[in-house]
Design a protein around this motif. Structure first.
Motif, PDB file in Angstrom:
ATOM      1  N   VAL A   1      48.462  31.952  58.161  1.00 26.90           N
ATOM      2  CA  VAL A   1      49.229  32.876  57.311  1.00 26.90           C
ATOM      3  C   VAL A   1      48.241  33.618  56.421  1.00 26.90           C
ATOM      4  N   GLU A   2      48.193  34.931  56.556  1.00 29.70           N
ATOM      5  CA  GLU A   2      47.229  35.710  55.788  1.00 29.70           C
ATOM      6  C   GLU A   2      47.593  35.811  54.310  1.00 29.70           C
ATOM      7  N   LYS A   3      48.877  35.793  54.001  1.00 26.92           N
ATOM      8  CA  LYS A   3      49.303  35.954  52.606  1.00 26.92           C
ATOM      9  C   LYS A   3      49.090  34.645  51.824  1.00 26.92           C
TER      10      LYS A   3
ATOM     11  N   ARG B   1      53.852  32.418  62.570  1.00 27.81           N
ATOM     12  CA  ARG B   1      52.441  32.431  62.157  1.00 27.81           C
ATOM     13  C   ARG B   1      51.852  31.029  62.057  1.00 27.81           C
TER      14      ARG B   1
ATOM     15  N   VAL C   1      56.754  35.450  52.108  1.00 25.23           N
ATOM     16  CA  VAL C   1      56.524  34.382  53.075  1.00 25.23           C
ATOM     17  C   VAL C   1      57.866  33.705  53.331  1.00 25.23           C
TER      18      VAL C   1
ATOM     19  N   ALA D   1      57.647  33.053  48.232  1.00 28.01           N
ATOM     20  CA  ALA D   1      57.950  32.151  49.348  1.00 28.01           C
ATOM     21  C   ALA D   1      59.406  31.691  49.296  1.00 28.01           C
TER      22      ALA D   1
ATOM     23  N   TYR E   1      59.451  38.114  62.988  1.00 32.73           N
ATOM     24  CA  TYR E   1      58.601  36.923  62.890  1.00 32.73           C
ATOM     25  C   TYR E   1      58.917  36.169  61.607  1.00 32.73           C
TER      26      TYR E   1
ATOM     27  N   ILE F   1      50.475  31.848  49.389  1.00 31.30           N
ATOM     28  CA  ILE F   1      51.834  31.297  49.348  1.00 31.30           C
ATOM     29  C   ILE F   1      52.071  30.673  47.983  1.00 31.30           C
TER      30      ILE F   1
ATOM     31  N   GLU G   1      57.473  42.363  54.083  1.00 29.28           N
ATOM     32  CA  GLU G   1      56.055  42.186  54.378  1.00 29.28           C
ATOM     33  C   GLU G   1      55.274  41.593  53.216  1.00 29.28           C
TER      34      GLU G   1
ATOM     35  N   LYS H   1      53.717  35.928  68.671  1.00 31.85           N
ATOM     36  CA  LYS H   1      53.696  36.473  67.303  1.00 31.85           C
ATOM     37  C   LYS H   1      55.054  36.394  66.603  1.00 31.85           C
TER      38      LYS H   1
ATOM     39  N   ASP I   1      56.822  33.558  58.834  1.00 31.59           N
ATOM     40  CA  ASP I   1      55.472  33.124  58.480  1.00 31.59           C
ATOM     41  C   ASP I   1      55.280  31.638  58.768  1.00 31.59           C
ATOM     42  N   LEU I   2      56.308  30.855  58.469  1.00 35.51           N
ATOM     43  CA  LEU I   2      56.247  29.404  58.613  1.00 35.51           C
ATOM     44  C   LEU I   2      57.494  28.925  59.356  1.00 35.51           C
TER      45      LEU I   2
END
Length: 313
Positions: free
Chosen positions: A9-11, A141, A72, A44, A109, A13, A69, A138, A111-112
């Motif tokens: 996960v790029e973000k 994530r 999370v 989140a 998608y 949390i 976007e 995709k 994220d988790l």
């Protein structure tokens, strides 16, 4: 707000997840609370396929605010109570639940993604392989397990490593200062001392549900107040009342409330943690922010949990 990172996960949390279990529809009180959460840096959200209608409500709010976007989203699937009765921890249920969750949330998608329950009779291999297919597509994530024992998570991650696949990046059991005498709901798992030791060793992040033990530390319960059968069944014990007494004492010293001490306890474990919270208004959310910003020493955490008789001053 404080944050952690999860592989995949790029973000960042936020360490306080906004729970959606009690989210019925977005009206003014809920909107104000969500606005306060976002303004404080919260990003989140915890939801589940099994939470009747909550994914739809969250999806509608995401569409209204255009925040997808920046946020999370953690959702869960393969719960025993969804669809056909009995255990549903299998590739078909995962595929069905994930597809429906994405549609309800209005996103392509999450994220988790976590499995909401476990079925120890099912081999971990096909489960990990199925989840990895969705990661490759995709749609997910990072993957995790809610209400799995640490031994099953370890087995799944060993399988993943042996096949060069992605394993579980987080676990989400119950973790709170008050220790349940028995499962609050069928099939749920609480992090006992052995589990916490494993998390400390592996540093696998833990997302705690019922982090405040259903309000046990709120002051609304007492040993002779027996009008809530579930709380009595799960949390009423001599050890928990001693933990409550210690939380009250430490709260008085720090100028906060016992329930803030209880939440801070979860966030000061010797491994990465997040707490899933369910505030009903901005004031309750602000209380959680203050708890997150409290400082507890390792010695205070051990004393609260009855592992030390005194705190050295």
């Amino acid at each position: 707000m404080k944050y952690i990172q999860i592989q995949g996960v790029e973000k960042p949390i936020s360490r306080l997840f906004m729970g959606t279990g009690d989210l019925r529809k977005i009206e003014e009180p809920q909107r104000l609370m969500l606005d306060a959460y976002i303004k404080a840096g919260g990003n989140a959200f915890d939801t589940a396929h099994q939470y009747r209608g909550k994914e739809l409500v969250l999806g509608q709010w995401l569409a209204e605010t255009n925040l997808r976007e920046k946020l999370v989203i953690l959702t869960k699937g393969a719960h025993h109570d969804d669809g056909s009765p009995g255990p549903r921890v299998n590739p078909q249920a995962i595929r069905k639940d994930l597809s429906e969750s994405l549609e309800r949330l209005g996103t392509d998608y999450v994220d988790l993604y976590a499995l909401h329950r476990d079925d120890p009779t099912v081999a971990v291999g096909p489960i990990i392989e199925e989840l990895n297919e969705h990661i490759q597509a995709k749609k997910i994530r990072a993957i995790g397990a809610s209400n799995w024992s640490y031994k099953r998570i370890r087995e799944a991650n060993e399988f993943a490593a042996s096949r060069n696949l992605i394993g579980f990046s987080f676990s989400s059991p119950n973790l709170s200062l008050a220790k349940p005498k028995e499962a609050r709901w069928e099939g749920t798992v609480s992090a006992d001392e052995e589990t916490c030791d494993w998390h400390a060793e592996t540093q696998l992040p833990l997302f705690a549900w019922s982090a405040q033990a259903g309000g046990f530390f709120s002051g609304n319960f007492a040993p002779d107040k027996l009008d809530d059968p579930e709380m009595v069944r799960v949390y009423y014990s001599d050890e928990n009342w001693e933990r409550y007494r210690r939380a009250v004492k430490l709260a008085e010293e720090k100028g906060v409330t016992p329930i803030q001490i209880a939440l801070s306890y979860v966030l000061y474990q010797p491994f990465p943690t997040c707490a899933i919270i369910g505030p009903r208004n901005p004031e309750e959310f602000e209380s959680s922010i203050q708890a997150m910003n409290l400082v507890l020493t390792a010695e205070e955490v051990e004393w609260l949990d009855l592992k030390k008789e005194e705190i050295g001053r």
